[in-house]
Design an enzyme around this catalytic site. Structure first.
Site, mmCIF file in Angstrom:
data_model
loop_
_atom_site.group_PDB
_atom_site.id
_atom_site.type_symbol
_atom_site.label_atom_id
_atom_site.label_comp_id
_atom_site.label_asym_id
_atom_site.label_seq_id
_atom_site.Cartn_x
_atom_site.Cartn_y
_atom_site.Cartn_z
ATOM 1 C CB ILE A 187 6.702 -4.222 6.375
ATOM 2 C CG1 ILE A 187 5.610 -3.440 7.105
ATOM 3 C CG2 ILE A 187 7.803 -4.785 7.530
ATOM 4 C CD1 ILE A 187 5.863 -2.504 7.831
ATOM 5 C CD GLU A 234 5.415 -0.124 -1.359
ATOM 6 O OE1 GLU A 234 5.723 0.378 -0.411
ATOM 7 O OE2 GLU A 234 4.308 -0.784 -0.828
ATOM 8 C CG ASP A 245 -4.028 -4.498 -9.489
ATOM 9 O OD1 ASP A 245 -4.606 -5.331 -9.507
ATOM 10 O OD2 ASP A 245 -3.517 -3.815 -8.372
ATOM 11 C CB THR A 267 3.927 -22.975 -4.527
ATOM 12 O OG1 THR A 267 3.627 -24.111 -5.461
ATOM 13 C CG2 THR A 267 4.742 -23.710 -3.373
ATOM 14 N N PRO A 296 -0.309 -19.757 -6.509
ATOM 15 C CG PRO A 296 -1.875 -18.922 -4.710
ATOM 16 C CD PRO A 296 -1.060 -20.172 -5.287
ATOM 17 C CB THR A 297 4.188 -17.946 -5.456
ATOM 18 O OG1 THR A 297 3.720 -17.450 -4.074
ATOM 19 C CG2 THR A 297 5.739 -17.597 -5.486
ATOM 20 C CE LYS A 354 4.922 -27.370 -6.461
ATOM 21 N NZ LYS A 354 3.669 -27.764 -5.761
ATOM 22 C CB CYS A 378 -3.535 18.680 14.894
ATOM 23 S SG CYS A 378 -3.772 19.773 13.413
ATOM 24 C CG HIS A 422 -0.083 16.081 12.524
ATOM 25 N ND1 HIS A 422 -1.163 15.454 13.095
ATOM 26 C CD2 HIS A 422 -0.513 17.101 12.253
ATOM 27 C CE1 HIS A 422 -2.304 15.807 12.651
ATOM 28 N NE2 HIS A 422 -2.085 17.032 12.042
ATOM 29 C CD GLU A 433 0.734 12.393 14.614
ATOM 30 O OE1 GLU A 433 1.050 13.165 15.298
ATOM 31 O OE2 GLU A 433 -0.236 12.643 13.757
HETATM 32 N N1 GLN Z 1 -9.347 20.642 11.509
HETATM 33 C C1 GLN Z 1 -8.378 21.222 12.049
HETATM 34 C C2 GLN Z 1 -7.806 22.251 11.252
HETATM 35 O O1 GLN Z 1 -7.781 22.463 10.180
HETATM 36 C C3 GLN Z 1 -7.489 20.134 12.638
HETATM 37 C C4 GLN Z 1 -6.716 19.571 11.498
HETATM 38 C C5 GLN Z 1 -5.876 18.406 12.038
HETATM 39 O O2 GLN Z 1 -6.219 17.895 13.202
HETATM 40 N N2 GLN Z 1 -4.789 18.009 11.284
HETATM 41 O O3 GLN Z 1 -7.042 23.204 12.106
#
Ligand code: GLN
Length: 547
Positions: free
Chosen positions: A19, A140, A147, A188, A190-191, A223, A380, A506, A508
């Protein structure tokens, strides 16, 4: 000359480096600069595509079909630039490239080593983003300073300073200032330790971003400035906020972008933050709440549905309403339905997923939303379970299911495409990345998109079986979006229902806080109408239309 900003993190993971980097990216973009971003993940997996969502959270899919870290979703939402698979690299993928070159004999028999071969490959990945028209690349480095796995990355970004020149790189270190309850103090130390660790790798941070629960005391800034040898104006505080889209404005008020631009010689550019400020103001004014049930397999780790939740919020910003997500474990749906405990939802999302676990619960949720007029968006796998429900319960095809769950089913209403059936390597058969879809004229989905040709990202193997298309359509389930050649069902919508919509894609992944994905905007509109219908005292004027 392309400028480079490197974001590292110290003290603890999960502090919000993604972010912070995204917010800085937005601030630079608002000065008219062309910004791109990338993430290095120090783990050995080649990409997150095959990792369990419980381990890793959501797999974010790019236009070109990259299966990448969820931080790329933040990058895209903040800087509003589509990224590519080049924007995410893991230790595994870097070694894979170097080892393939070794097998081809490209090292001419020399010993292959972390320095210079792995570090050179890391630098090559950084430099390939520095196209001539890119002003700033923000990189990033995942994980935490200290680590073991992170060392080659630190060495590579240290060398970048020599390669491209001191005035072209800026190191920003994100750390934690914890509040210790019993002594009532912010600490402070840890920083200091994490900056010391970073310096032991040859990197002196130009700026530190201090994450804290509450704003930090001015004396602590002083500081940290002295002990870490960082200019006081570059010691920046980013306390926890409820709304992460506020972070760019907080960092701007703290002067981070001014300082970084000074370091990089990007002077004389004034930021225009008016549209982002307007967005943040709009978010602060949200009223009411719609309750959206998300029916998933990984609901105990909401990060697994990061972009879905952000898209729901974006839909809420458009309609001026807050979103409350109720996480519903798919396996529990049938029990909840039996005791009448799902009808309170204003809307339902059935997100994507793989594998059989919880599938009957998802089908039951689709059926319940269909029969009870509850707005439902299937994404999907969500579209696939909607089709299964419809075929079983509306067309009377007992046992209808997806070939993914039953190889011998009589009614494989979801199936592999003919062309995929002989391919044994399942990894090679995924439909990944952006694909076009043609939307039916006059359909509700076309109205939501305000377009007839749309491009959404995909990540799946199975498709609606075309043999069942006409019977479904005859009963009112329209396949209102198809691939341009007409062979693949991309969108479905149910007639005579407030909102029962599914997409094989998808959406989203392309939603933005100020430009919500059309289907999420539509879902929230329909959910709001339902909540107002159930709670008439909530009705606001004017009620926005369903889209
Ligand atoms: N498992 C389903 C497929 O392979 C849907 C995949 C998903 O929802 N991204 O078609």
């Amino acid at each position: 000359m392309t400028k480079h900003i490197f974001i590292t993190g110290g003290v603890a993971s999960g502090l919000g480096k993604g972010i912070t980097g995204s917010s800085l990216g937005r601030l630079l973009k608002s000065r008219g600069l062309k910004v791109t971003m990338q993430k290095f993940d120090p783990y050995i997996n080649v990409d997150p595509g095959t990792m369990n969502p419980f381990e890793h959270g959501e797999v974010f899919v790019t236009d070109d079909g990259g299966e990448t870290d969820l931080d790329l979703g933040h990058y895209e939402r903040f800087i509003d630039v589509p990224l590519s698979k080049d924007s995410n690299a893991t230790t595994g993928s870097i070694y894979q490239t170097v080892l393939a070159a070794e097998r081809r004999g490209e090292f001419l028999g020399r010993t292959v080593q972390v320095i210079p071969h792995i570090t050179d490959e890391i630098k090559r990945r950084i430099n390939r983003l520095s196209a001539s028209d890119t002003d700033v690349v923000i990189t990033e480095v995942g994980g935490t300073v200290g680590d073991i796995e992170i060392l080659p990355f630190l060495e590579a970004i240290r060398q970048m300073r020599l390669d491209v020149g001191r005035g072209n790189v800026c190191y920003v270190h994100v750390t934690l200032v914890p509040f210790i309850g019993p002594s009532g103090e912010q600490k402070t130390k840890p920083t200091q330790h994490s900056v010391t660790e970073l310096r032991s790798r040859g990197i002196q941070p130009d700026a530190v971003v201090l994450r804290s629960e509450e704003p930090i005391e001015p004396s602590l800034r002083d500081k940290i400035s002295r002990l870490c040898d960082v200019d006081i104006s570059a010691v920046v505080n980013a306390p926890d906020v409820g709304n992460l889209y506020e972070v760019p404005l907080i960092l701007h008020d703290e002067g981070l972008d001014d300082y970084v631009c000074d370091i990089l010689g990007l002077t004389g550019l004034d930021p225009d933050l008016s549209s982002w400020t307007e967005l943040v103001n709009r978010i602060e004014m949200l009223e009411d709440t719609v309750l959206i049930g998300v029916i998933g397999k990984y609901v105990s780790l909401p990060d697994a549905y990061m972009s879905v939740v952000e898209s729901l919020k974006h839909g809420g910003y458009h309609h001026g309403t807050k979103i409350q997500v109720e996480w519903i474990q798919a396996e529990e749906v049938e029990g909840l339905l039996a005791s009448g405990r799902l009808g309170h939802l204003d809307g339902i999302v059935i997100p994507g997923g793989f594998g059989e676990r919880g599938i009957e619960g998802k089908i039951a949720a689709a059926q319940f939303s269909r029969e009870n007029n509850i707005p439902c968006l299937g994404i999907c796998l969500g579209l696939q379970v909607m089709v299964i429900d419809f075929c079983r319960n509306q067309l009377g095809l007992a046992g209808a299911t997806s070939r993914e769950f039953d190889l011998t089913t009589l009614h494989p209403v979801i199936d592999l495409m003919e062309s995929q059936k002989d391919v044994i390597d399942m990894g090679g058969t995924m439909r990944l990345g952006v694909y076009p879809a043609r939307l039916a004229e006059g359909s509700r989905i076309a109205a939501m998109y305000a377009d007839n040709l749309v491009y959404e990202r995909h990540r799946h193997r199975y498709e609606v079986n075309n043999d069942y298309r006409s019977p479904m359509e005859a009963e009112g389930l329209s396949c209102s979006g198809l691939s341009p050649d007409g062979r693949l069902v991309e969108f479905i919508e149910l007639e005579n229902h407030p909102f029962w919509v599914g997409t094989q894609a998808h959406p989203e992944f392309k939603s933005r806080p100020d430009a919500p994905a059309p289907l999420f905007r539509g879902l929230i509109g329909a959910a709001l109408a339902r909540s107002e219908g159930r709670n008439p005292h909530l009705i606001k004027t004017p009620i926005e239309s369903v889209d």
